[in-house]
Design a protein around this motif. Structure first.
Motif, PDB file in Angstrom:
ATOM      1  N   THR A 273       1.090  -0.961   0.286  1.00  0.00           N
ATOM      2  CA  THR A 273      -0.485  -0.122  -0.051  1.00  0.00           C
ATOM      3  C   THR A 273       0.650   0.808   0.355  1.00  0.00           C
ATOM      4  O   THR A 273       0.404   2.192  -0.685  1.00  0.00           O
ATOM      5  CB  THR A 273      -0.815   0.267   1.283  1.00  0.00           C
ATOM      6  OG1 THR A 273      -2.011  -1.127   1.023  1.00  0.00           O
ATOM      7  CG2 THR A 273      -1.854   1.057   1.247  1.00  0.00           C
ATOM      8  N   VAL A 274       1.910   1.341   0.789  1.00  0.00           N
ATOM      9  CA  VAL A 274       2.906   2.982   0.616  1.00  0.00           C
ATOM     10  C   VAL A 274       3.084   2.461  -0.855  1.00  0.00           C
ATOM     11  O   VAL A 274       3.472   4.360  -0.844  1.00  0.00           O
ATOM     12  CB  VAL A 274       3.934   2.486   1.883  1.00  0.00           C
ATOM     13  CG1 VAL A 274       4.909   3.491   1.528  1.00  0.00           C
ATOM     14  CG2 VAL A 274       3.177   2.348   3.061  1.00  0.00           C
ATOM     15  N   ALA A 275       3.614   2.211  -1.193  1.00  0.00           N
ATOM     16  CA  ALA A 275       4.381   2.192  -2.219  1.00  0.00           C
ATOM     17  C   ALA A 275       2.921   2.123  -3.573  1.00  0.00           C
ATOM     18  O   ALA A 275       3.136   3.063  -4.811  1.00  0.00           O
ATOM     19  CB  ALA A 275       5.321   0.806  -3.065  1.00  0.00           C
ATOM     20  N   ALA A 276       1.944   1.538  -3.416  1.00  0.00           N
ATOM     21  CA  ALA A 276       1.042   2.067  -4.655  1.00  0.00           C
ATOM     22  C   ALA A 276       0.545   3.601  -4.253  1.00  0.00           C
ATOM     23  O   ALA A 276       0.088   3.953  -4.786  1.00  0.00           O
ATOM     24  CB  ALA A 276       0.047   1.096  -4.270  1.00  0.00           C
ATOM     25  N   SER A 277       0.728   4.410  -3.197  1.00  0.00           N
ATOM     26  CA  SER A 277       0.171   5.380  -2.830  1.00  0.00           C
ATOM     27  C   SER A 277       0.795   6.337  -2.720  1.00  0.00           C
ATOM     28  O   SER A 277       1.189   7.513  -3.787  1.00  0.00           O
ATOM     29  CB  SER A 277       0.152   5.507  -1.096  1.00  0.00           C
ATOM     30  OG  SER A 277      -0.513   4.628  -0.631  1.00  0.00           O
ATOM     31  N   ALA A 278       2.645   5.343  -2.421  1.00  0.00           N
ATOM     32  CA  ALA A 278       3.775   6.959  -3.674  1.00  0.00           C
ATOM     33  C   ALA A 278       3.524   6.800  -4.820  1.00  0.00           C
ATOM     34  O   ALA A 278       3.913   8.628  -5.334  1.00  0.00           O
ATOM     35  CB  ALA A 278       4.847   6.417  -2.687  1.00  0.00           C
ATOM     36  N   LEU A 279       3.193   6.316  -5.925  1.00  0.00           N
ATOM     37  CA  LEU A 279       3.434   6.668  -6.908  1.00  0.00           C
ATOM     38  C   LEU A 279       2.357   6.896  -7.695  1.00  0.00           C
ATOM     39  O   LEU A 279       1.910   7.609  -8.336  1.00  0.00           O
ATOM     40  CB  LEU A 279       3.720   4.510  -7.859  1.00  0.00           C
ATOM     41  CG  LEU A 279       4.858   3.838  -7.576  1.00  0.00           C
ATOM     42  CD1 LEU A 279       4.854   2.794  -8.425  1.00  0.00           C
ATOM     43  CD2 LEU A 279       5.681   4.732  -8.323  1.00  0.00           C
ATOM     44  N   GLN A 280       0.643   6.528  -6.993  1.00  0.00           N
ATOM     45  CA  GLN A 280      -0.223   7.738  -7.046  1.00  0.00           C
ATOM     46  C   GLN A 280      -0.134   8.897  -6.737  1.00  0.00           C
ATOM     47  O   GLN A 280      -1.042   9.828  -7.507  1.00  0.00           O
ATOM     48  CB  GLN A 280      -1.538   6.915  -6.055  1.00  0.00           C
ATOM     49  CG  GLN A 280      -2.916   7.612  -6.812  1.00  0.00           C
ATOM     50  CD  GLN A 280      -3.564   7.657  -7.762  1.00  0.00           C
ATOM     51  OE1 GLN A 280      -3.563   6.669  -8.453  1.00  0.00           O
ATOM     52  NE2 GLN A 280      -3.578   8.581  -8.745  1.00  0.00           N
ATOM     53  N   THR A 281       0.621   9.637  -6.138  1.00  0.00           N
ATOM     54  CA  THR A 281       0.686  10.676  -5.793  1.00  0.00           C
ATOM     55  C   THR A 281       1.718  11.313  -6.478  1.00  0.00           C
ATOM     56  O   THR A 281       1.312  12.416  -6.991  1.00  0.00           O
ATOM     57  CB  THR A 281       1.726  10.402  -4.323  1.00  0.00           C
ATOM     58  OG1 THR A 281       0.903   9.838  -3.041  1.00  0.00           O
ATOM     59  CG2 THR A 281       2.246  11.909  -4.064  1.00  0.00           C
ATOM     60  N   ILE A 282       2.227  10.962  -7.528  1.00  0.00           N
ATOM     61  CA  ILE A 282       3.929  11.403  -8.291  1.00  0.00           C
ATOM     62  C   ILE A 282       2.538  11.170  -9.825  1.00  0.00           C
ATOM     63  O   ILE A 282       2.545  12.466 -10.188  1.00  0.00           O
ATOM     64  CB  ILE A 282       4.555  10.092  -8.764  1.00  0.00           C
ATOM     65  CG1 ILE A 282       5.730  10.050  -7.353  1.00  0.00           C
ATOM     66  CG2 ILE A 282       4.916  10.241 -10.102  1.00  0.00           C
ATOM     67  CD1 ILE A 282       6.640   9.056  -7.666  1.00  0.00           C
ATOM     68  N   ILE A 283       1.692  11.108  -9.323  1.00  0.00           N
ATOM     69  CA  ILE A 283       1.029  11.125 -10.525  1.00  0.00           C
ATOM     70  C   ILE A 283      -0.188  11.828 -10.761  1.00  0.00           C
ATOM     71  O   ILE A 283      -0.961  12.632 -11.413  1.00  0.00           O
ATOM     72  CB  ILE A 283      -0.732   9.390 -11.223  1.00  0.00           C
ATOM     73  CG1 ILE A 283       1.141   8.445 -12.165  1.00  0.00           C
ATOM     74  CG2 ILE A 283      -0.843   9.310 -12.322  1.00  0.00           C
ATOM     75  CD1 ILE A 283       0.174   6.961 -11.958  1.00  0.00           C
ATOM     76  N   SER A 284      -0.933  11.475  -9.182  1.00  0.00           N
ATOM     77  CA  SER A 284      -1.672  13.608  -8.989  1.00  0.00           C
ATOM     78  C   SER A 284      -0.826  14.294  -8.948  1.00  0.00           C
ATOM     79  O   SER A 284      -1.143  15.241  -9.374  1.00  0.00           O
ATOM     80  CB  SER A 284      -2.016  12.987  -7.394  1.00  0.00           C
ATOM     81  OG  SER A 284      -2.966  11.258  -7.297  1.00  0.00           O
ATOM     82  N   LEU A 285       0.153  14.124  -9.153  1.00  0.00           N
ATOM     83  CA  LEU A 285       0.881  15.530  -8.881  1.00  0.00           C
ATOM     84  C   LEU A 285       1.068  15.750 -10.390  1.00  0.00           C
ATOM     85  O   LEU A 285       0.757  17.033 -10.929  1.00  0.00           O
ATOM     86  CB  LEU A 285       2.714  15.886  -8.026  1.00  0.00           C
ATOM     87  CG  LEU A 285       2.354  15.226  -6.720  1.00  0.00           C
ATOM     88  CD1 LEU A 285       3.606  15.526  -6.385  1.00  0.00           C
ATOM     89  CD2 LEU A 285       1.553  16.460  -6.004  1.00  0.00           C
ATOM     90  N   ALA A 286       1.409  15.356 -11.179  1.00  0.00           N
ATOM     91  CA  ALA A 286       1.735  14.629 -12.658  1.00  0.00           C
ATOM     92  C   ALA A 286       0.205  16.089 -13.263  1.00  0.00           C
ATOM     93  O   ALA A 286       0.060  16.480 -14.473  1.00  0.00           O
ATOM     94  CB  ALA A 286       1.972  14.036 -13.387  1.00  0.00           C
ATOM     95  N   SER A 287      -0.489  14.662 -12.786  1.00  0.00           N
ATOM     96  CA  SER A 287      -1.956  15.561 -13.446  1.00  0.00           C
ATOM     97  C   SER A 287      -2.539  16.527 -12.620  1.00  0.00           C
ATOM     98  O   SER A 287      -2.952  17.614 -13.900  1.00  0.00           O
ATOM     99  CB  SER A 287      -3.079  14.573 -12.432  1.00  0.00           C
ATOM    100  OG  SER A 287      -3.097  13.840 -13.571  1.00  0.00           O
TER     101      SER A 287
END
Length: 398
Positions: A273-287
């Motif tokens: 979950t921690v890794a998935a959340s971190a990657l999602q955060t990167i995508i959210s910031l890019a979006s």
């Protein structure tokens, strides 16, 4: 949205009208069967039943019990029988304010009213988006809107995906002509915090201060109204549910098949979950960066709205298949732009539009077979199409 598909050999205007009419007929048959069984047998179990039951608790002065899984299930079993699933209520107390008027009605009447109003308003909004550019395609657009799989998905679940799409989409549609109304609609969207961030960001980026003020005031009043009615306890209970959502994913990974976010993609791939959340955060910031770019760069309003819908879906870690009802609006705005611009749509882009139209229904099934949550990739492809159009020379920029 349908007009963008007409150039395809199998999707001429005549054939699209035929396909859409056939699907609408199928939906009507299914809705008729559902209604018949609910009247003469017992109410069909769906997600709306949980919301209706939570509203009953709020009406009885027990709003905090909606966040107690066992107490909520007691009401559900009393109203719907022992086979009703025992699930958590994951919405803020503000959603109870919206639900209470419906919970005053008998269950079936409330469900029919909720579905009927949502579908009708969605149909009207899609037609209005196309009518701004070319009224000739209004009828066809309306039919494809009703045939959109995101519609039948929300109807079958009794879910609020269309309602969320209407709040965001109608707000974007009227933000210049009626900024206070737009702000009111955006403020109501705070009932779903995972989708509510994008609208005020757009208003800040574009200096639409009247609409932004109306959004903040509506959201604040919306929240404050819950205090004298329900007290503070439901908010503490809701705060506890936020972290529990991730715990539920760990215990019930099959829910990931219904996800439509990159977080779901990463979790289904086996990431912690921690890794998935971190990657999602990167995508959210890019979006977020793309969202700022879209509204800062000169482009058509239709493209900006289509891109905003895509960014909204990509920025959140938590969105379920029924939330993809928003894609119907993105497709419509993209189609409206091509009508205004008078440009052709490459074959690959047409294929992406078809996928975006179909993914609300097929996404779960594709995920079960492939073990990949594909919906966010389709949303990303649609966003890239929007970005390409923004960068390309256009006959009509606004």
């Amino acid at each position: 949205s349908c007009c963008t598909l007409a150039p395809m050999s199998l999707l001429t205007t005549k054939r699209v009208r035929l396909y859409a009419t056939a699907l609408i007929f199928l939906y009507v048959v299914l809705a008729g069967r559902f209604t018949y069984e609910s009247i003469f047998d017992k109410p069909r179990v769906c997600d709306f039943g949980q919301y209706w039951a939570a509203g009953l608790l709020a009406l009885d002065g027990k709003a905090v019990d909606a966040y107690d899984r066992d107490k909520l299930h007691e009401v559900e079993r009393r109203e719907f029988g022992d086979d009703f699933p025992n699930l958590h209520f994951n919405y803020p107390p503000t959603y109870l304010l919206l639900q209470i008027p419906l919970s005053l009605l008998p269950y079936l009447a409330a469900l029919m009213l909720f579905i009927g109003l949502n579908v009708y308003c969605f149909w009207r909004l899609i037609r209005a988006i196309i009518a701004q550019v070319n009224s000739e395609y209004c009828d066809l657009a309306g039919r494809v809107a009703l045939a959109f799989p995101g519609v039948i998905l929300n109807m079958s679940y009794g879910q609020n995906g269309i309602f969320s799409a209407l709040l965001l989409g109608t707000g974007l549609f009227v933000v210049d002509s009626s900024p206070l109304l737009a702000g009111f609609l955006f403020g109501l969207l705070s009932y779903k915090p995972n989708l509510a961030v994008v609208a005020p960001l757009v208003l800040l980026i574009t200096n639409r201060w009247r609409a932004f003020g109306a959004t903040v005031i509506t959201g604040a009043v919306f929240m404050l109204l819950t205090l004298p009615l329900f007290g503070v306890a439901p908010w503490y209970a809701f705060a506890g549910r936020v972290s529990a959502v991730f715990e539920f994913v760990e215990k019930h990974p099959e829910i990931l098949y219904r996800y439509s976010t990159y977080f779901g993609t990463f979790k289904l791939a086996g990431l912690p979950t921690v890794a998935a959340s971190a990657l999602q955060t990167i995508i959210s910031l890019a979006s977020l960066g793309v969202l700022v770019w879209l509204w800062r760069k000169e482009s058509s309003y239709e493209l900006r709205c289509a891109g905003t819908i895509c960014c909204c879906l990509l920025m959140t870690p938590y969105a379920i298949e029924y939330d993809l009802a928003m894609l119907g609006l993105a497709i419509a705005w993209y189609g409206a732009h091509t009508l205004r611009d008078g440009s052709e749509i490459p074959t690959l882009e047409r294929a992406v539009l078809v996928l975006a139209w179909a993914i609300p229904f097929f996404g779960r099934h594709i995920a079960r077979v492939s073990q990949v949550v594909t919906a966010p990739f389709v949303v990303t492809a649609l966003l890239l199409m929007v970005m390409r159009r923004v960068c390309a020379p256009s006959q009509s920029q606004s």
